[in-house]
Design a protein around this motif. Sequence first.
Motif, PDB file in Angstrom:
ATOM      1  N   PRO A   4       0.766  -1.318  -0.135  1.00 39.30           N
ATOM      2  CA  PRO A   4       0.148   0.002   0.066  1.00 39.30           C
ATOM      3  C   PRO A   4       0.936   1.413   0.140  1.00 39.30           C
ATOM      4  CG  PRO A   4       0.032  -1.149   2.084  1.00 39.30           C
ATOM      5  CD  PRO A   4       0.654  -1.954   1.214  1.00 39.30           C
ATOM      6  N   GLU A   5       1.985   1.461  -0.619  1.00 42.53           N
ATOM      7  CA  GLU A   5       2.514   2.607  -0.872  1.00 42.53           C
ATOM      8  C   GLU A   5       2.627   2.872  -2.575  1.00 42.53           C
ATOM      9  OE1 GLU A   5       6.833   2.295  -0.060  1.00 42.53           O
ATOM     10  OE2 GLU A   5       7.153   0.806  -1.212  1.00 42.53           O
ATOM     11  N   LYS A   6       1.972   1.945  -3.337  1.00 44.73           N
ATOM     12  CA  LYS A   6       1.863   2.187  -4.618  1.00 44.73           C
ATOM     13  C   LYS A   6       0.504   2.894  -4.948  1.00 44.73           C
ATOM     14  CE  LYS A   6       5.725   0.307  -5.437  1.00 44.73           C
ATOM     15  NZ  LYS A   6       6.045  -0.997  -6.109  1.00 44.73           N
ATOM     16  N   LEU A   7       0.267   3.161  -6.256  1.00 46.56           N
ATOM     17  CA  LEU A   7      -0.619   4.150  -6.583  1.00 46.56           C
ATOM     18  C   LEU A   7      -1.956   3.826  -6.039  1.00 46.56           C
ATOM     19  CD1 LEU A   7      -1.585   7.028  -7.774  1.00 46.56           C
ATOM     20  CD2 LEU A   7      -1.514   5.835  -9.903  1.00 46.56           C
ATOM     21  N   ILE A   8      -2.385   2.465  -6.785  1.00 48.31           N
ATOM     22  CA  ILE A   8      -3.846   2.069  -6.605  1.00 48.31           C
ATOM     23  C   ILE A   8      -4.253   1.732  -5.200  1.00 48.31           C
ATOM     24  CG2 ILE A   8      -5.378   0.157  -7.451  1.00 48.31           C
ATOM     25  CD1 ILE A   8      -4.115   0.417 -10.277  1.00 48.31           C
ATOM     26  N   PRO A   9      -3.420   0.672  -4.490  1.00 47.86           N
ATOM     27  CA  PRO A   9      -3.711   0.444  -3.437  1.00 47.86           C
ATOM     28  C   PRO A   9      -3.812   1.837  -2.394  1.00 47.86           C
ATOM     29  CG  PRO A   9      -1.657  -0.515  -3.657  1.00 47.86           C
ATOM     30  CD  PRO A   9      -2.204   0.048  -4.978  1.00 47.86           C
ATOM     31  N   LEU A  10      -2.721   2.598  -2.461  1.00 42.72           N
ATOM     32  CA  LEU A  10      -2.683   4.026  -1.715  1.00 42.72           C
ATOM     33  C   LEU A  10      -3.920   4.522  -1.828  1.00 42.72           C
ATOM     34  CD1 LEU A  10      -0.972   5.972  -0.026  1.00 42.72           C
ATOM     35  CD2 LEU A  10      -0.174   6.718  -2.326  1.00 42.72           C
ATOM     36  N   VAL A  11      -4.384   4.820  -2.984  1.00 46.12           N
ATOM     37  CA  VAL A  11      -5.539   5.675  -3.321  1.00 46.12           C
ATOM     38  C   VAL A  11      -6.865   5.072  -2.468  1.00 46.12           C
ATOM     39  CG1 VAL A  11      -7.256   6.588  -5.090  1.00 46.12           C
ATOM     40  CG2 VAL A  11      -4.724   6.896  -5.431  1.00 46.12           C
ATOM     41  N   ILE A  12      -6.925   3.806  -2.818  1.00 44.96           N
ATOM     42  CA  ILE A  12      -8.012   2.979  -2.170  1.00 44.96           C
ATOM     43  C   ILE A  12      -8.029   3.127  -0.733  1.00 44.96           C
ATOM     44  CG2 ILE A  12      -9.135   0.606  -1.866  1.00 44.96           C
ATOM     45  CD1 ILE A  12      -7.769  -0.177  -4.415  1.00 44.96           C
ATOM     46  N   ALA A  13      -6.862   2.946  -0.041  1.00 46.11           N
ATOM     47  CA  ALA A  13      -6.722   3.161   1.319  1.00 46.11           C
ATOM     48  C   ALA A  13      -7.001   4.706   2.003  1.00 46.11           C
ATOM     49  CB  ALA A  13      -5.297   2.251   1.589  1.00 46.11           C
ATOM     50  N   ASN A  14      -6.274   5.407   1.225  1.00 44.36           N
ATOM     51  CA  ASN A  14      -6.276   7.005   1.619  1.00 44.36           C
ATOM     52  C   ASN A  14      -7.878   7.239   1.719  1.00 44.36           C
ATOM     53  OD1 ASN A  14      -3.660   6.977   2.223  1.00 44.36           O
ATOM     54  ND2 ASN A  14      -3.644   8.921   1.002  1.00 44.36           N
ATOM     55  N   ALA A  15      -8.771   6.771   0.370  1.00 47.36           N
ATOM     56  CA  ALA A  15     -10.111   7.434   0.276  1.00 47.36           C
ATOM     57  C   ALA A  15     -11.040   6.822   1.518  1.00 47.36           C
ATOM     58  CB  ALA A  15     -10.566   6.703  -0.997  1.00 47.36           C
TER      59      ALA A  15
END
Length: 355
Positions: free
Chosen positions: A197-208
Amino acid sequence: MPTVLVTGGAGFIGSAACRHLVRTGRYRVVNLDKLTYAGNLASLRDIEGHPNYVFHRGDICDTKAVGRILAAEKIDRVMHLAAESHVDRSIDAPMAFVNTNVVGTVSMLTAAVDHWRELDDDGRMGFRFHHVSTDEVFGDLPFETGVFTEETPYNPSSPYSASKAASDHFVRAWHETYGLPIVISNCSNNYGPFHFPEKLIPLVIANALDERPLPVYGRGANVRDWLYVEDHARALEAVMSKGREGESYNIGGRAERTNLEVVRSICALLDAKRPRKGGGSYTDLITFVADRPGHDRRYAIDPAKIERELGWRPVETFETGLARTVDWYLDNGWWWRPIRDQRFNGTRLGLVSAR
């Protein structure tokens, strides 16, 4: 049943490769992983205990230890995925990338040659060293035209891509100098379940989901070709088992999207699947941040060679693969929340690099 040594098998792509190879029933899989920050054995719990799966904790830079595993496990093929892979980390600490991606690959090649020479005639004939690399070794492309082919000259832009380019050259040198049977694959940006979860897609999901800002470099115009990780795992099997000795194969999803398009697509899926408690769209959380140094404009892969020679094509479109990915993260907080909360506490998870 060939025995395959997968290095970095507790990482994102490596764990997908291990799960796929074991589930086919065609291979015995030996996973060698150092379990650094991005390695997670929980990604392999579906095959843990399977009679055709073995795990060894170890360092690819330890040539003697690798040699002992190759001999003891009677390895027929090597799928070398172990690597440092995050561009932002390579800018901050390039020597770690040189040590793992360059020195580690040379260590693996050295051990593999010694092992290969000890095999009987049939064993030497069937042996393959499959080196898994990236499209970033080619540099970048104009926004409007061009694609990477297997003939594209190398032109790396970051310490990460330079280290992978160097490792590709060493693999080819071991083939030319020592006769080691090798194949190389260069893939586009992967996404899917178990993505760190430092990569774009999982990061965006988790942050959202946590109502945090969704940081996007520059204006989000950088373009990447996206490949669902399970499609990539099938491609890796095809290259390892059917690829022509000494050849390289580009693996891409034919799914170019700007970073901003990717983030907006994730927001739209989450708006439908997990609406915000306070109303509004997750797109309201998008925040543009200063671009990173040497940010490549566009990557685009022409996968015609692997499609033509090996009969591989992606099953998932970007839309179906992204929907499956969002669903997985919604259903599997047990996997990603401990990584995000316990290891990082959100401090470094503002990075928006696809790699």
